[in-house]
Design a protein around this motif. Sequence first.
Motif, PDB file in Angstrom:
ATOM      1  N   VAL A   3       0.835  -1.203   0.000  1.00 40.33           N
ATOM      2  CA  VAL A   3       0.000   0.000   0.000  1.00 40.33           C
ATOM      3  C   VAL A   3       0.870   1.253   0.000  1.00 40.33           C
ATOM      4  O   VAL A   3       0.604   2.206  -0.751  1.00 40.33           O
ATOM      5  N   ASP A   4       1.917   1.268   0.802  1.00 37.53           N
ATOM      6  CA  ASP A   4       2.819   2.417   0.823  1.00 37.53           C
ATOM      7  C   ASP A   4       3.526   2.589  -0.514  1.00 37.53           C
ATOM      8  O   ASP A   4       3.761   3.717  -0.966  1.00 37.53           O
ATOM      9  N   CYS A   5       3.861   1.485  -1.154  1.00 31.23           N
ATOM     10  CA  CYS A   5       4.471   1.547  -2.477  1.00 31.23           C
ATOM     11  C   CYS A   5       3.504   2.165  -3.491  1.00 31.23           C
ATOM     12  O   CYS A   5       3.897   2.993  -4.318  1.00 31.23           O
ATOM     13  N   MET A   6       2.223   1.772  -3.391  1.00 23.50           N
ATOM     14  CA  MET A   6       1.213   2.346  -4.294  1.00 23.50           C
ATOM     15  C   MET A   6       1.047   3.843  -4.054  1.00 23.50           C
ATOM     16  O   MET A   6       0.894   4.608  -5.015  1.00 23.50           O
ATOM     17  N   VAL A   7       1.065   4.278  -2.798  1.00 28.40           N
ATOM     18  CA  VAL A   7       0.972   5.708  -2.485  1.00 28.40           C
ATOM     19  C   VAL A   7       2.153   6.437  -3.116  1.00 28.40           C
ATOM     20  O   VAL A   7       1.989   7.508  -3.727  1.00 28.40           O
ATOM     21  N   TRP A   8       3.336   5.875  -3.004  1.00 29.23           N
ATOM     22  CA  TRP A   8       4.525   6.508  -3.566  1.00 29.23           C
ATOM     23  C   TRP A   8       4.432   6.595  -5.084  1.00 29.23           C
ATOM     24  O   TRP A   8       4.720   7.627  -5.684  1.00 29.23           O
ATOM     25  N   ILE A   9       4.005   5.500  -5.747  1.00 30.88           N
ATOM     26  CA  ILE A   9       3.916   5.488  -7.212  1.00 30.88           C
ATOM     27  C   ILE A   9       2.855   6.467  -7.706  1.00 30.88           C
ATOM     28  O   ILE A   9       3.087   7.210  -8.660  1.00 30.88           O
ATOM     29  N   VAL A  10       1.674   6.488  -7.054  1.00 28.83           N
ATOM     30  CA  VAL A  10       0.609   7.421  -7.453  1.00 28.83           C
ATOM     31  C   VAL A  10       1.085   8.859  -7.274  1.00 28.83           C
ATOM     32  O   VAL A  10       0.869   9.710  -8.154  1.00 28.83           O
ATOM     33  N   THR A  11       1.747   9.154  -6.173  1.00 32.34           N
ATOM     34  CA  THR A  11       2.250  10.510  -5.940  1.00 32.34           C
ATOM     35  C   THR A  11       3.306  10.878  -6.983  1.00 32.34           C
ATOM     36  O   THR A  11       3.293  11.992  -7.524  1.00 32.34           O
ATOM     37  N   TRP A  12       4.205   9.969  -7.279  1.00 34.11           N
ATOM     38  CA  TRP A  12       5.261  10.249  -8.266  1.00 34.11           C
ATOM     39  C   TRP A  12       4.664  10.504  -9.647  1.00 34.11           C
ATOM     40  O   TRP A  12       5.047  11.453 -10.335  1.00 34.11           O
TER      41      TRP A  12
END
Length: 151
Positions: A3-12
Motif C-alpha cells: 500500500v505504501d508503495c502504491m501511495v509513492w507510485i501514485v504521488t510520483w
Amino acid sequence: SKVDCMVWIVTWLAVTLLGLDLGLGVGVGFSLLTVVLRTQFPSSALLGQVPHCEIYRDCTDSQVKEISGIKIFRLNMPLCYTNCDSFKTALHKRTGLDPVAVLARRRKEERARRRMEAADSESSGCFTTERSRRREKSGGDGGVANPGMAV
C-alpha cells in the motif's frame, strides 16, 4: 508494504504528469483514502500455537494447532469507532460464536434451573408465596419503615 508503495507510485506519477502542487495534493488525497480503507476493512486472524513453542500464528498454516477450548482472535488494526462493526462481524465469523444465541441459551438454562428449584421446593413441602419472594428479592421486610422499632 504494498500500500505504501502504491501511495509513492501514485504521488510520483501525479507530480510528474500534473506538476508539483497538484501532484502532491493527489498524493495526499490518495494516502488519506488508503488510510480510510485500511481502517474500514482491517485484516483479522484466528491464531493457534506452533507445536513445542510459545509462538502463535495464523491457523491457516498447516503446522499450527488450535488450542482446544480457547480461541485467540487478532485484529491487525487499532480498534476504533469506524471499524467496530467489521470487528464484530469478523469476530463472529472467525470464532463461530453468536452472542445472541449464547444469551438465549443461557436464559433458557436459567429458566429450566428455576423450574427445577421450584419443583424441588414444592416436593419438600417448602411453599413460598409471591409476597415472600418479592420481599426476599428486594431485601426488605415487607415495607416497615423502621424494622428495629416495636409496633
